[in-house]
Scaffold this motif. Structure first.
Motif, PDB file in Angstrom:
ATOM      1  N   GLU A 181       0.823  -1.217   0.000  1.00 14.42           N
ATOM      2  CA  GLU A 181       0.000   0.000   0.000  1.00 14.42           C
ATOM      3  C   GLU A 181       0.856   1.267   0.000  1.00 14.42           C
ATOM      4  O   GLU A 181       0.518   2.261  -0.619  1.00 14.42           O
ATOM      5  CB  GLU A 181      -0.896   0.016   1.248  1.00 14.42           C
ATOM      6  N   VAL A 182       1.961   1.184   0.766  1.00 12.03           N
ATOM      7  CA  VAL A 182       2.828   2.357   0.861  1.00 12.03           C
ATOM      8  C   VAL A 182       3.512   2.618  -0.485  1.00 12.03           C
ATOM      9  O   VAL A 182       3.600   3.762  -0.940  1.00 12.03           O
ATOM     10  CB  VAL A 182       3.866   2.156   1.985  1.00 12.03           C
ATOM     11  N   ALA A 185       0.923   3.959  -2.822  1.00 16.86           N
ATOM     12  CA  ALA A 185       0.606   5.353  -2.517  1.00 16.86           C
ATOM     13  C   ALA A 185       1.664   6.266  -3.106  1.00 16.86           C
ATOM     14  O   ALA A 185       1.358   7.270  -3.747  1.00 16.86           O
ATOM     15  CB  ALA A 185       0.505   5.552  -1.005  1.00 16.86           C
ATOM     16  N   SER A 186       2.920   5.898  -2.918  1.00 19.13           N
ATOM     17  CA  SER A 186       3.994   6.737  -3.429  1.00 19.13           C
ATOM     18  C   SER A 186       3.911   6.855  -4.953  1.00 19.13           C
ATOM     19  O   SER A 186       4.037   7.940  -5.518  1.00 19.13           O
ATOM     20  CB  SER A 186       5.340   6.155  -3.010  1.00 19.13           C
ATOM     21  N   GLN A 195      12.848   8.217  -6.608  1.00 18.19           N
ATOM     22  CA  GLN A 195      12.223   8.789  -5.409  1.00 18.19           C
ATOM     23  C   GLN A 195      11.613   7.696  -4.545  1.00 18.19           C
ATOM     24  O   GLN A 195      11.722   7.719  -3.318  1.00 18.19           O
ATOM     25  CB  GLN A 195      11.140   9.796  -5.805  1.00 18.19           C
ATOM     26  N   LEU A 196      10.980   6.735  -5.205  1.00 15.31           N
ATOM     27  CA  LEU A 196      10.368   5.630  -4.467  1.00 15.31           C
ATOM     28  C   LEU A 196      11.426   4.890  -3.644  1.00 15.31           C
ATOM     29  O   LEU A 196      11.234   4.596  -2.472  1.00 15.31           O
ATOM     30  CB  LEU A 196       9.686   4.672  -5.454  1.00 15.31           C
ATOM     31  N   LYS A 199      13.073   7.560  -0.893  1.00 16.28           N
ATOM     32  CA  LYS A 199      12.181   8.185   0.080  1.00 16.28           C
ATOM     33  C   LYS A 199      11.298   7.175   0.802  1.00 16.28           C
ATOM     34  O   LYS A 199      10.763   7.460   1.863  1.00 16.28           O
ATOM     35  CB  LYS A 199      11.288   9.228  -0.602  1.00 16.28           C
ATOM     36  N   VAL A 200      11.105   6.020   0.191  1.00 19.51           N
ATOM     37  CA  VAL A 200      10.185   5.066   0.811  1.00 19.51           C
ATOM     38  C   VAL A 200      10.852   3.708   1.097  1.00 19.51           C
ATOM     39  O   VAL A 200      10.948   3.284   2.247  1.00 19.51           O
ATOM     40  CB  VAL A 200       8.951   4.832  -0.091  1.00 19.51           C
ATOM     41  N   PRO A 203      14.421   3.748   3.346  1.00 17.75           N
ATOM     42  CA  PRO A 203      14.210   4.101   4.763  1.00 17.75           C
ATOM     43  C   PRO A 203      13.439   3.032   5.530  1.00 17.75           C
ATOM     44  O   PRO A 203      13.754   2.743   6.674  1.00 17.75           O
ATOM     45  CB  PRO A 203      13.403   5.400   4.698  1.00 17.75           C
ATOM     46  N   LEU A 204      12.447   2.421   4.871  1.00 18.55           N
ATOM     47  CA  LEU A 204      11.656   1.414   5.571  1.00 18.55           C
ATOM     48  C   LEU A 204      12.395   0.085   5.682  1.00 18.55           C
ATOM     49  O   LEU A 204      12.087  -0.738   6.539  1.00 18.55           O
ATOM     50  CB  LEU A 204      10.311   1.214   4.862  1.00 18.55           C
TER      51      LEU A 204
ATOM     52  N   PHE B 111      -6.334   5.478   0.126  1.00 14.11           N
ATOM     53  CA  PHE B 111      -6.304   4.016   0.148  1.00 14.11           C
ATOM     54  C   PHE B 111      -7.066   3.439   1.332  1.00 14.11           C
ATOM     55  O   PHE B 111      -7.162   4.050   2.381  1.00 14.11           O
ATOM     56  CB  PHE B 111      -4.857   3.535   0.213  1.00 14.11           C
ATOM     57  N   GLY B 115      -2.052   3.625   3.637  1.00 20.44           N
ATOM     58  CA  GLY B 115      -0.815   3.759   2.857  1.00 20.44           C
ATOM     59  C   GLY B 115       0.032   4.946   3.270  1.00 20.44           C
ATOM     60  O   GLY B 115       0.716   5.547   2.451  1.00 20.44           O
ATOM     61  N   LEU B 116      -0.006   5.285   4.560  1.00 18.31           N
ATOM     62  CA  LEU B 116       0.835   6.394   5.027  1.00 18.31           C
ATOM     63  C   LEU B 116       2.269   5.903   5.183  1.00 18.31           C
ATOM     64  O   LEU B 116       2.506   4.720   5.385  1.00 18.31           O
ATOM     65  CB  LEU B 116       0.319   6.916   6.372  1.00 18.31           C
ATOM     66  N   LEU B 117       3.211   6.844   5.074  1.00 16.29           N
ATOM     67  CA  LEU B 117       4.602   6.470   5.235  1.00 16.29           C
ATOM     68  C   LEU B 117       4.895   6.404   6.731  1.00 16.29           C
ATOM     69  O   LEU B 117       4.885   7.429   7.405  1.00 16.29           O
ATOM     70  CB  LEU B 117       5.507   7.508   4.562  1.00 16.29           C
ATOM     71  N   HIS B 119       7.474   6.065   8.503  1.00 16.14           N
ATOM     72  CA  HIS B 119       8.672   6.683   9.069  1.00 16.14           C
ATOM     73  C   HIS B 119       8.615   8.210   9.031  1.00 16.14           C
ATOM     74  O   HIS B 119       9.582   8.867   9.363  1.00 16.14           O
ATOM     75  CB  HIS B 119       9.910   6.183   8.336  1.00 16.14           C
ATOM     76  N   ARG B 120       7.472   8.756   8.601  1.00 13.52           N
ATOM     77  CA  ARG B 120       7.378  10.213   8.543  1.00 13.52           C
ATOM     78  C   ARG B 120       6.208  10.688   9.387  1.00 13.52           C
ATOM     79  O   ARG B 120       5.212   9.988   9.512  1.00 13.52           O
ATOM     80  CB  ARG B 120       7.114  10.653   7.096  1.00 13.52           C
ATOM     81  N   TYR B 128       4.006  15.067   1.251  1.00 15.37           N
ATOM     82  CA  TYR B 128       4.795  14.145   0.414  1.00 15.37           C
ATOM     83  C   TYR B 128       4.597  14.374  -1.086  1.00 15.37           C
ATOM     84  O   TYR B 128       5.550  14.401  -1.854  1.00 15.37           O
ATOM     85  CB  TYR B 128       4.447  12.703   0.777  1.00 15.37           C
ATOM     86  N   LEU B 132       7.568  15.342  -3.798  1.00 11.91           N
ATOM     87  CA  LEU B 132       7.920  14.620  -5.020  1.00 11.91           C
ATOM     88  C   LEU B 132       8.062  15.577  -6.197  1.00 11.91           C
ATOM     89  O   LEU B 132       8.794  15.320  -7.136  1.00 11.91           O
ATOM     90  CB  LEU B 132       6.860  13.560  -5.341  1.00 11.91           C
ATOM     91  N   ARG B 176      -3.425  14.288   2.458  1.00 13.11           N
ATOM     92  CA  ARG B 176      -2.301  14.095   1.544  1.00 13.11           C
ATOM     93  C   ARG B 176      -2.766  14.185   0.093  1.00 13.11           C
ATOM     94  O   ARG B 176      -2.109  14.791  -0.750  1.00 13.11           O
ATOM     95  CB  ARG B 176      -1.661  12.729   1.808  1.00 13.11           C
TER      96      ARG B 176
END
Lengths: 276, 400
Positions: A181-182, A185-186, A195-196, A199-200, A203-204, B111, B115-117, B119-120, B128, B132, B176
């Motif tokens: 999902e994350v 979303a990105s 960037q994906l 930034k996502v 880090p995760l 979603f 679907g949130l990040l 770590h932020r 976000y 981008l 968002r």
């Protein structure tokens, strides 16, 4: 069962003597020089710096990443290494471990990322990693000596072969574990693949990647004695001397030194993984 | 121009999608193709269009292909065939750069699982989309704070998503999507993971936001009540096909086939029917021309013990009971002084659901008032019959 009479032994020897060494020795000499310079740099830095300062830095690092208990253990461990007069050997071992780990990370993490993103790469990389982890160490120690000579360099190479797979595997796993999902979303908000990743996904994936690096360090330390068989200096050498002279005390002293370093590095990297 | 136009959009999952497509065109069914080739038909020649400012709901059970369909619209999934026009441009044929631009500028998405990040923090999550696009930190955070205010999350900028409740996390998800200021919101089961009360709250919030911001919304849900509440128009999906498109009323009253009627059978009518659907035209008394005698006669005529009173412009004045009318007649007090104003009034678009409780308490019928004008009255009986019979019957009775 000898239906095919496979002359793998002769083939390999012909390949190594007839092609690998004459054709690629220039390249390997070059690589050898770089790695040697790298090892020397790190070793010198660790040996030139007064033990007290290194001990203080290690204790502070342990305190910051893993808490008071580990800091205390680190302090006692440093006193032990100094008190059994194995400080320089410990630093040599630490240098080889650090250099092999850095090389493992430099190659392992990007390969892990690639294999997480591309199933073809994944299919090629996986069997190679299995090979690296299960092939008996002594089998590649021989060509390593042939190509790189004796000393720290083949030790680092052999350690790399043995210790890099967890870095690759755990990076791959970490990236694949990022929730779908994350990632969706990105992408839905218009991220480029770069960037994906930065930034996502990375880090995760960091906690998992750190767990992989932790394993790499542990495996690298476990290679210390084997590395000394091909001429790497350090605590492994102390243990080897203990074995060859049937000096149980010397063997134990050196062996405990390896354990102490292992525990300190393990707790610090674990703590680091949780912090990030 | 249509905001979104989807033409014969098809998605076949599997090793040879083109072959699956050919089978579909030959008239094979979804389950036949699965049995013969092992390929799954996600979406089967779906066509619909969404007007600017419209909330278009796609409704179907799990496995109906609705989530695949919404992902084909912003091309998170590549389609097998057909086209998706966003402002007239076919997203399925865009190059990478245009696709990314379109997603950034025109399409926001919310979603089901947020679907949130993780770590932020909330602010960084909301900013976000702009990050981008390389919008400066200061500007994107200013805009993010503004949308956070819009969705009622002021003060939570520094919180991490994991510290928030589901409802609040989805507000972050909504914020968002809104921060980029896209024309189109794609909402994939956006409220399905929330508790019923929070869900209703978020639905109301969405309607309010939509009213103010006038976005085009494509909303996916498996909940018919939600579809009927939110959708200007609703498409019902089954096995990858769209089986009916229409307004809530059209779908309730004229289900296209058995599948749809099976669906709408269990609908809680109290949530769809509004006050105006069940109200009746009352006999009224006009203050300027009617006196107490007239009032008593009119009440006699309809057999009621009270009557609603309006002025010459049909403005609602109050309620006159039979006792008060008789007193007015005997003691020569003007009717206007005898009016009771303590009757319940309501707007025509109030859901019936909200009126049930009031009707149970009220001694007199509820007055339906719009802009001061009395448009109808609702008795306890009309609510109950509205719930049982649906609104068509009620309309007939009201007009006859």
């Amino acid at each position: 069962m000898n239906y095919f009479q496979l002359p793998l032994e002769q083939w390999t020897n012909t390949f190594v003597d007839g092609w690998l060494i004459p054709v690629t020795s220039g390249l390997f000499d070059q690589i050898s020089e770089w790695i040697a310079a790298f090892i020397d740099g790190v070793t010198n830095l660790l040996i030139m710096t007064p033990p007290e300062i290194i001990a203080i830095l290690l204790v502070l690092l342990a305190w910051k990443t893993a808490g008071k208990g580990v800091a205390l253990f680190t302090l006692i461990g440093c006193f032990y290494l100094g008190s059994v007069a194995l400080w320089p050997e410990s630093m040599q071992t630490l240098a080889i471990v650090l250099v092999s780990t850095m090389i493992s990370v430099i190659f392992g993490v990007p390969i892990g990322i690639l294999s997480a993103m591309n199933s073809v790469v994944d299919k090629i990389v996986k069997p190679i990693l299995d090979f690296m982890q299960t092939l008996p160490i002594f089998v590649y120690l021989i060509p390593a000596i042939l190509l790189f000579g004796l000393g720290g360099v083949p030790a680092v190479i052999a350690t790399f072969v043995f210790a890099a797979p967890p870095a690759v595997r755990m990076t791959n796993l970490g990236i694949k574990q990022v929730p779908e999902e994350v990632v969706e979303a990105s992408r839905a908000f218009g991220s480029t693949p770069k960037q994906l990743l930065f930034k996502v996904q990375l880090p995760l994936a960091i906690p998992t990647i750190m767990a992989g690096i932790n394993q790499t360090i542990m495996l690298a330390l476990s290679m210390a004695v084997v590395a000394s068989m091909i001429g790497a200096p350090g605590l492994g050498d102390t243990v080897l001397t203990g074995i060859s002279t049937v000096n149980v005390g010397l063997g134990l002293t050196g062996g405990l030194g390896i354990v102490v370093i292992a525990i300190i590095l393990d707790r610090i990297t674990q703590g680091l993984g949780k912090k990030l | 121009m249509k905001k979104i136009e989807v033409n014969k959009l098809t998605k076949v999952f599997g090793s040879h999608p083109k072959q699956g497509l050919k089978l579909l065109n030959d008239g094979k069914q979804k389950d036949e193709i699965l049995a013969d080739t092992g390929m799954t038909v996600g979406v089967n020649q779906a066509s619909f269009s969404v007007e600017p400012g419209e909330i278009f709901v796609i409704m179907g059970l799990s496995g109906s292909g609705k989530s695949t369909l919404i992902r084909l619209v912003n091309r998170l999934i590549e389609s097998t065939d057909g086209e998706v026009l966003i402002d007239g441009e076919d997203i399925t044929k865009m190059d990478k750069q245009n696709l990314i631009e379109t997603r950034r500028k025109k399409l926001g998405m919310v979603f089901q699982k947020f679907g949130l990040l993780p770590h932020r923090n909330v602010l960084q999550n909301v900013a976000y989309g702009l990050e981008l696009q390389n919008v400066s930190k200061q500007e994107r955070e200013e805009r993010a704070e503004q949308t956070l205010k819009d969705v009622g999350l002021q003060g939570y900028e520094e919180s991490m998503p994991s510290q928030l409740s589901g409802g609040m996390q989805q507000r972050v998800g909504l914020a968002r999507a809104l921060t980029n200021d896209p024309d189109i919101l794609l909402m994939d089961e956006a409220f399905s993971a929330l508790d019923p009360i929070i869900r209703t709250e978020m639905q109301d919030e969405l309607l309010k936001l939509q009213h103010r911001l006038n976005k085009t919304v494509l909303f996916i849900t498996h909940d018919l009540d939600e579809a009927l509440k939110l959708g200007d128009r609703i498409a019902i999906m089954k096995d990858g096909r769209i089986v009916q498109i229409g307004t809530a009323e059209q779908i309730l009253e004229n289900p296209a086939n058995d599948y749809v009627s099976q669906f709408v059978k269990d609908v809680d009518r109290s949530k769809i029917l509004e006050a105006s659907h069940v109200m009746k035209k009352p006999k009224v008394l006009t203050t300027d021309k009617d006196g107490p005698n007239m009032a008593i006669r009119k009440m006699e005529e309809v057999g009621a013990s009270s009557i609603f009173v309006v002025d010459r412009d049909d403005k609602f004045q109050g309620l006159l009971t039979i006792d008060d009318a008789i007193r007015s007649h005997n003691e020569h007090i003007p009717l206007t002084e005898m009016l009771r104003e303590d009757v319940y009034t309501t707007a025509p678009d109030t859901p019936l659901d909200d009126l049930i409780g009031i009707a149970a308490d009220a001694k007199y019928p509820i007055a339906v008032v719009e802009n001061g004008v009395l448009c109808g009255i609702i008795s306890r009986v009309s609510i109950l019959s509205g719930l049982v019979l649906g609104k068509e019957k009620e309309n007939e009775e009201a007009t006859s």
